[in-house]
Design a protein around this motif. Sequence first.
Motif, PDB file in Angstrom:
ATOM      1  N   THR A  21     -21.718 -70.657  31.818  1.00 66.73           N
ATOM      2  CA  THR A  21     -22.165 -70.509  33.205  1.00 66.73           C
ATOM      3  C   THR A  21     -23.543 -71.129  33.402  1.00 66.73           C
ATOM      4  O   THR A  21     -24.563 -70.498  33.123  1.00 66.73           O
ATOM      5  CB  THR A  21     -22.199 -69.003  33.587  1.00 66.73           C
ATOM      6  OG1 THR A  21     -20.967 -68.398  33.203  1.00 66.73           O
ATOM      7  CG2 THR A  21     -22.407 -68.835  35.080  1.00 66.73           C
ATOM      8  N   PRO A  22     -23.605 -72.363  33.910  1.00 67.23           N
ATOM      9  CA  PRO A  22     -24.901 -73.019  34.110  1.00 67.23           C
ATOM     10  C   PRO A  22     -25.865 -72.211  34.990  1.00 67.23           C
ATOM     11  O   PRO A  22     -27.083 -72.265  34.775  1.00 67.23           O
ATOM     12  CB  PRO A  22     -24.518 -74.356  34.772  1.00 67.23           C
ATOM     13  CG  PRO A  22     -23.143 -74.639  34.239  1.00 67.23           C
ATOM     14  CD  PRO A  22     -22.481 -73.284  34.151  1.00 67.23           C
ATOM     15  N   ALA A  23     -25.352 -71.467  35.957  1.00 75.36           N
ATOM     16  CA  ALA A  23     -26.257 -70.690  36.820  1.00 75.36           C
ATOM     17  C   ALA A  23     -27.033 -69.651  36.012  1.00 75.36           C
ATOM     18  O   ALA A  23     -28.208 -69.380  36.292  1.00 75.36           O
ATOM     19  CB  ALA A  23     -25.468 -69.999  37.929  1.00 75.36           C
ATOM     20  N   LEU A  24     -26.388 -69.045  35.027  1.00 76.97           N
ATOM     21  CA  LEU A  24     -27.084 -68.067  34.183  1.00 76.97           C
ATOM     22  C   LEU A  24     -28.075 -68.769  33.258  1.00 76.97           C
ATOM     23  O   LEU A  24     -29.205 -68.304  33.058  1.00 76.97           O
ATOM     24  CB  LEU A  24     -26.071 -67.256  33.363  1.00 76.97           C
ATOM     25  CG  LEU A  24     -25.114 -66.372  34.174  1.00 76.97           C
ATOM     26  CD1 LEU A  24     -24.099 -65.702  33.250  1.00 76.97           C
ATOM     27  CD2 LEU A  24     -25.862 -65.309  34.978  1.00 76.97           C
ATOM     28  N   ALA A 131     -38.785 -57.754  40.194  1.00 79.04           N
ATOM     29  CA  ALA A 131     -38.159 -58.809  39.384  1.00 79.04           C
ATOM     30  C   ALA A 131     -37.183 -59.639  40.219  1.00 79.04           C
ATOM     31  O   ALA A 131     -36.566 -59.135  41.158  1.00 79.04           O
ATOM     32  CB  ALA A 131     -37.425 -58.180  38.209  1.00 79.04           C
ATOM     33  N   GLU A 132     -37.058 -60.911  39.868  1.00 79.14           N
ATOM     34  CA  GLU A 132     -35.996 -61.748  40.433  1.00 79.14           C
ATOM     35  C   GLU A 132     -34.688 -61.405  39.718  1.00 79.14           C
ATOM     36  O   GLU A 132     -34.700 -60.998  38.554  1.00 79.14           O
ATOM     37  CB  GLU A 132     -36.332 -63.218  40.228  1.00 79.14           C
ATOM     38  CG  GLU A 132     -37.619 -63.646  40.904  1.00 79.14           C
ATOM     39  CD  GLU A 132     -38.015 -65.042  40.438  1.00 79.14           C
ATOM     40  OE1 GLU A 132     -37.422 -66.009  40.919  1.00 79.14           O
ATOM     41  OE2 GLU A 132     -38.904 -65.128  39.573  1.00 79.14           O
ATOM     42  N   GLU A 133     -33.560 -61.658  40.398  1.00 79.56           N
ATOM     43  CA  GLU A 133     -32.290 -61.124  39.905  1.00 79.56           C
ATOM     44  C   GLU A 133     -31.150 -62.091  40.185  1.00 79.56           C
ATOM     45  O   GLU A 133     -31.117 -62.746  41.228  1.00 79.56           O
ATOM     46  CB  GLU A 133     -32.048 -59.809  40.649  1.00 79.56           C
ATOM     47  CG  GLU A 133     -30.721 -59.136  40.408  1.00 79.56           C
ATOM     48  CD  GLU A 133     -30.666 -57.816  41.154  1.00 79.56           C
ATOM     49  OE1 GLU A 133     -30.647 -56.784  40.483  1.00 79.56           O
ATOM     50  OE2 GLU A 133     -30.662 -57.812  42.410  1.00 79.56           O
ATOM     51  N   ILE A 134     -30.228 -62.159  39.260  1.00 76.84           N
ATOM     52  CA  ILE A 134     -28.957 -62.850  39.533  1.00 76.84           C
ATOM     53  C   ILE A 134     -27.809 -61.916  39.148  1.00 76.84           C
ATOM     54  O   ILE A 134     -27.806 -61.325  38.068  1.00 76.84           O
ATOM     55  CB  ILE A 134     -28.865 -64.208  38.798  1.00 76.84           C
ATOM     56  CG1 ILE A 134     -27.580 -64.939  39.170  1.00 76.84           C
ATOM     57  CG2 ILE A 134     -28.977 -64.058  37.285  1.00 76.84           C
ATOM     58  CD1 ILE A 134     -27.541 -66.400  38.698  1.00 76.84           C
ATOM     59  N   HIS A 162     -31.333 -62.774  44.070  1.00 81.86           N
ATOM     60  CA  HIS A 162     -32.330 -62.112  44.910  1.00 81.86           C
ATOM     61  C   HIS A 162     -33.715 -62.511  44.435  1.00 81.86           C
ATOM     62  O   HIS A 162     -33.989 -62.513  43.235  1.00 81.86           O
ATOM     63  CB  HIS A 162     -32.183 -60.587  44.827  1.00 81.86           C
ATOM     64  CG  HIS A 162     -30.869 -60.091  45.304  1.00 81.86           C
ATOM     65  ND1 HIS A 162     -30.016 -59.335  44.524  1.00 81.86           N
ATOM     66  CD2 HIS A 162     -30.230 -60.262  46.491  1.00 81.86           C
ATOM     67  CE1 HIS A 162     -28.924 -59.049  45.214  1.00 81.86           C
ATOM     68  NE2 HIS A 162     -29.014 -59.598  46.403  1.00 81.86           N
ATOM     69  N   ALA A 163     -34.594 -62.812  45.400  1.00 78.60           N
ATOM     70  CA  ALA A 163     -35.980 -63.159  45.071  1.00 78.60           C
ATOM     71  C   ALA A 163     -36.801 -61.890  44.859  1.00 78.60           C
ATOM     72  O   ALA A 163     -36.343 -60.778  45.155  1.00 78.60           O
ATOM     73  CB  ALA A 163     -36.575 -63.989  46.211  1.00 78.60           C
ATOM     74  N   ALA A 164     -38.008 -62.073  44.366  1.00 77.83           N
ATOM     75  CA  ALA A 164     -38.898 -60.932  44.116  1.00 77.83           C
ATOM     76  C   ALA A 164     -39.123 -60.141  45.397  1.00 77.83           C
ATOM     77  O   ALA A 164     -39.472 -60.712  46.438  1.00 77.83           O
ATOM     78  CB  ALA A 164     -40.233 -61.428  43.567  1.00 77.83           C
TER      79      ALA A 164
END
Length: 196
Positions: A21-24, A131-134, A162-164
């Motif tokens: 998974t390139p996004a991760l 924290a930023e989150e995926i 999600h951004a900080a």
Amino acid sequence: MTAEAAFSRLLAAARGLYDATPALQGFQDWPNDLRWANRAHVPQPATAEIAAQCPKCCPASQALADALPDVFDRAEWRVTYTADEVGQDFIDRYGYFELYGPSGMYHSDQARAYVGFWGAGLVYPEHRHQAEEIYYICGGSALFDTEGQPQRRVGPGDWHEHAANQRHAMRTEDQALLTFVLWRGAGMAGLPEIAT
Ligand code: ZN
């Protein structure tokens, strides 16, 4: 099977998902400081629901889903919220554990990853964290309501960031939801809180 062996299998499955998974990969490097933390089991009522309803997963995360039943009775499950904040039904049908991170089943100071489960038809009220989150959706689908963005439906094999400190809410649909979630940046070791 020992807890460490069960989690070793799950960690390898998570690595397989990450590698596919390139996004991760773009979100955060895979940590190179992982060590088994031997954290005590904390039970969670939702494990019965997870076993019964664990959704059909995308091919990249099927190995992760397959490795979950062996860690149900070994994970340090967390709920974080109170029934006053999210309702008792939510508490009873949701749960997550930190696979690796500052307080994870595997310790890392570099990265943080959770496996999270929500039963069908749950509303996760608006919350935020530094924290930023995926969120990677392994199985099921959810409607994300994210501050400043139109509502978005996210299903298996897709992800949402999600951004900080960006406020976000989520609702699950007619299936349970299984997610793999990464945190990075300032506040990585913190906790989410319901937005007020
Ligand atoms: Zn979040």
